[in-house]
Design a protein around this motif. Structure first.
Motif, mmCIF file in Angstrom:
data_model
loop_
_atom_site.group_PDB
_atom_site.id
_atom_site.type_symbol
_atom_site.label_atom_id
_atom_site.label_comp_id
_atom_site.label_asym_id
_atom_site.label_seq_id
_atom_site.Cartn_x
_atom_site.Cartn_y
_atom_site.Cartn_z
ATOM 1 N N SER A 115 0.813 -1.223 0.000
ATOM 2 C CA SER A 115 0.000 0.000 0.000
ATOM 3 C C SER A 115 0.846 1.271 0.000
ATOM 4 C CB SER A 115 -0.919 -0.003 1.218
ATOM 5 O OG SER A 115 -0.163 -0.234 2.396
ATOM 6 N N ARG B 269 1.712 -10.512 2.864
ATOM 7 C CA ARG B 269 1.341 -9.855 1.607
ATOM 8 C C ARG B 269 2.563 -9.090 1.102
ATOM 9 N NH1 ARG B 269 -2.707 -4.693 1.457
ATOM 10 N NH2 ARG B 269 -0.923 -3.897 2.628
ATOM 11 N N SER C 76 -8.166 -4.295 -0.504
ATOM 12 C CA SER C 76 -6.762 -4.143 -0.092
ATOM 13 C C SER C 76 -5.892 -5.371 -0.303
ATOM 14 C CB SER C 76 -6.705 -3.812 1.407
ATOM 15 O OG SER C 76 -7.105 -2.501 1.610
ATOM 16 N N HIS D 271 -11.323 -3.818 2.463
ATOM 17 C CA HIS D 271 -10.618 -2.937 3.400
ATOM 18 C C HIS D 271 -11.479 -2.780 4.647
ATOM 19 C CE1 HIS D 271 -9.203 1.145 4.814
ATOM 20 N NE2 HIS D 271 -8.078 0.450 4.747
ATOM 21 N N LYS E 128 -0.462 4.339 -3.742
ATOM 22 C CA LYS E 128 -0.105 2.903 -3.755
ATOM 23 C C LYS E 128 0.474 2.596 -5.137
ATOM 24 C CE LYS E 128 -3.360 1.658 -0.113
ATOM 25 N NZ LYS E 128 -4.019 2.857 0.388
ATOM 26 N N HIS F 189 -5.764 0.286 -4.215
ATOM 27 C CA HIS F 189 -4.545 -0.479 -4.517
ATOM 28 C C HIS F 189 -4.197 -0.484 -5.995
ATOM 29 C CE1 HIS F 189 -2.716 -2.456 -1.002
ATOM 30 N NE2 HIS F 189 -3.825 -1.993 -0.436
HETATM 31 N N1 DSN Z 1 -5.295 -0.143 2.487
HETATM 32 C C1 DSN Z 1 -4.527 -0.647 3.611
HETATM 33 C C2 DSN Z 1 -3.448 -1.495 3.103
HETATM 34 O O1 DSN Z 1 -3.725 -2.141 2.146
HETATM 35 O O2 DSN Z 1 -2.328 -1.576 3.608
HETATM 36 C C3 DSN Z 1 -4.118 0.449 4.463
HETATM 37 O O3 DSN Z 1 -5.276 1.048 4.988
#
Ligand code: DSN
Length: 438
Positions: free
Chosen positions: A37, A367, A178, A128, A233, A206
């Motif tokens: 992110s 991730r 997310s 999210h 992002k 994202h």
């Molecule tokens: N959108 C989150 C992430 O993917 O890290 C942060 O809020």
């Protein structure tokens, strides 16, 4: 108040200077940042960020402000909207939400009253927290209905989701999120949503850079009513938010409520930096997005070849900037992410589709996002090398210090920000705040 102890103040100032400097050197110069992110701005966008706009207020819409002194900001806001409209194929763009979560809040609140229902792609499909009853949706008093999840396809189950939308008649449907590797079915659910007087809100935080670069479907062109986003992002701008709409009525309603409901001042220095980044993406976004997706796929394949359990093999691993790895056999997500951090490799632990929400502190997976290392110029051979570093540290048990030294070497060779404008050519004419105040 006790008398001022200047030596204590200076001590704290020294501490602050040390922390800021060490934090910057470490994260910007010595780590391999694989947080999905985040990203880095270009030197030119950074210069634009360092403008006097960071000190100013501008409540309201351009040219209809509650403050004097906003004439240049008004023009910048209009121009940024125009460029974003071009990039997102939307006639209506709102740049005032200062984060993706606030963009969601504004749209959700306009589409539903407290007590109404919203259907969301479930957490397994990457929702999210702001989409959920634990986050913004819940704070607004909107009831959460989960769309069914198809484990095999690692996505929303389209046939079952249509049934849920038709029977529950939610005020809106949230897709995007997310933690997801494959595009959510916007086109497939848009008619069902419309048939019950509802609409799709797509959280593109994202994948905004991938959409602009043509590597991810634009949800507005697939039938979504609104796309909400952050701007930092895969779109490598300053931290902030935006919303683009496919219909004027929703734009007008959301626009009227952002201020005064959700934002008073909208952190103005974001706008010039977002504008520079949007123009960079218009010039280089296609090439950048292509390399991100290729790098994610190469990293996934290389990690699998090195012995890791990478999620989604049967679907080609990933079509986004993300790679998900099941690390249960290595001690779980928390232990793995911590060990990687010791070696200067920064990822986050993450729930995988089968994890219960209670496992959030120690989930099954990690991730990984490749958008920042791609922006710094890494390609196929570096992705293979990164997978090798993971294997040496996590499978072979190599010493943290040895791996960290190699990570620092790698990071030092890839400091430059690519896919951006030449700062030495354009930056000379850009006057920053530090040039003016002394
Ligand atoms: N959108 C989150 C992430 O993917 O890290 C942060 O809020």
């Amino acid at each position: 108040m006790a008398p001022r102890d200047l030596s204590l103040i200076v001590k704290d100032l020294e501490l602050a200077i040390g922390l800021i400097s060490r934090g910057t050197i470490w994260r910007a110069g010595e780590t391999l940042n694989l947080i999905a992110s985040e990203n880095v701005m270009s030197p030119l966008a950074l210069k634009a960020y360092m403008s006097d706009f960071m000190h100013r207020y501008a409540e309201g819409k351009p040219f209809k402000r509650y403050y004097q002194g906003t004439r240049y900001l008004d023009e910048i806001e209009v121009l940024t909207s125009k460029v974003m409209s071009r990039l997102l194929s939307s006639n209506w763009v709102e740049l005032r939400p200062i984060s993706g979560t606030l963009a969601n809040a504004a749209v959700f609140r306009v589409l539903a009253e407290p007590g109404d229902k919203a259907a969301i792609a479930p957490v397994q499909a990457g929702a999210h927290v702001s989409h959920t009853k634990f986050g913004t949706l819940g704070a607004l008093g909107i009831k959460q209905i989960n769309l069914p999840y198809d484990e095999e396809n690692m996505n929303v189950d389209v046939d079952e989701a249509v049934k849920v939308i038709e029977s529950e008649k939610p005020r809106f449907v949230v897709l995007g999120g997310s933690v997801y590797l494959f595009p959510h079915p916007v086109r497939e659910l848009a008619d069902a949503a419309r048939s019950v007087g509802s609409g799709i809100v797509y959280d593109s935080a994202h994948v905004l850079g991938l959409i602009i670069g043509g590597k991810w479907r634009n949800p507005l062109l697939s039938g979504a009513l609104a796309m909400t986003s952050s701007t930092h992002k895969t779109f490598p701008g300053p931290q902030g938010g935006l919303i683009a709409f496919s219909e004027e009525w929703i734009y007008k309603r959301v626009s009227k409520t952002i201020f005064p409901w959700f934002v008073s001042n909208h952190h103005l220095h974001r706008l010039p930096a977002t504008l520079v980044t949007a123009l960079e993406m218009e010039a280089h976004g296609e090439e950048y997005a292509k390399q991100i997706v290729n790098n994610a796929r190469t990293l996934a394949e290389s990690l699998a070849a090195e012995g890791f359990n990478v999620i989604g093999e049967h679907l080609g691993y990933t079509r986004s900037h993300q790679v998900l790895v099941d690390v249960r056999k290595l001690g779980g997500g928390a232990k793995t992410a911590t060990l990687l951090e010791e070696a200067n490799i920064i990822v986050n632990k993450n729930l995988l589709p089968w994890d219960k929400p209670e496992a959030v502190g120690d989930p099954s997976g990690i991730r990984i996002g490749v958008q920042e290392v791609t922006r710094r110029g890494m390609g196929k051979s570096e992705m293979k090398y990164v997978a090798e570093l993971f294997r040496r540290l996590l499978i072979d048990g190599a010493s943290v210090e040895r791996v960290r030294d190699d990570v620092i070497e790698l990071a030092k060779s890839f400091r430059e920000v690519k896919y951006s404008f030449d700062e030495s050519a354009f930056g000379k004419r850009l006057v920053t705040l530090l040039d003016v105040i002394s």
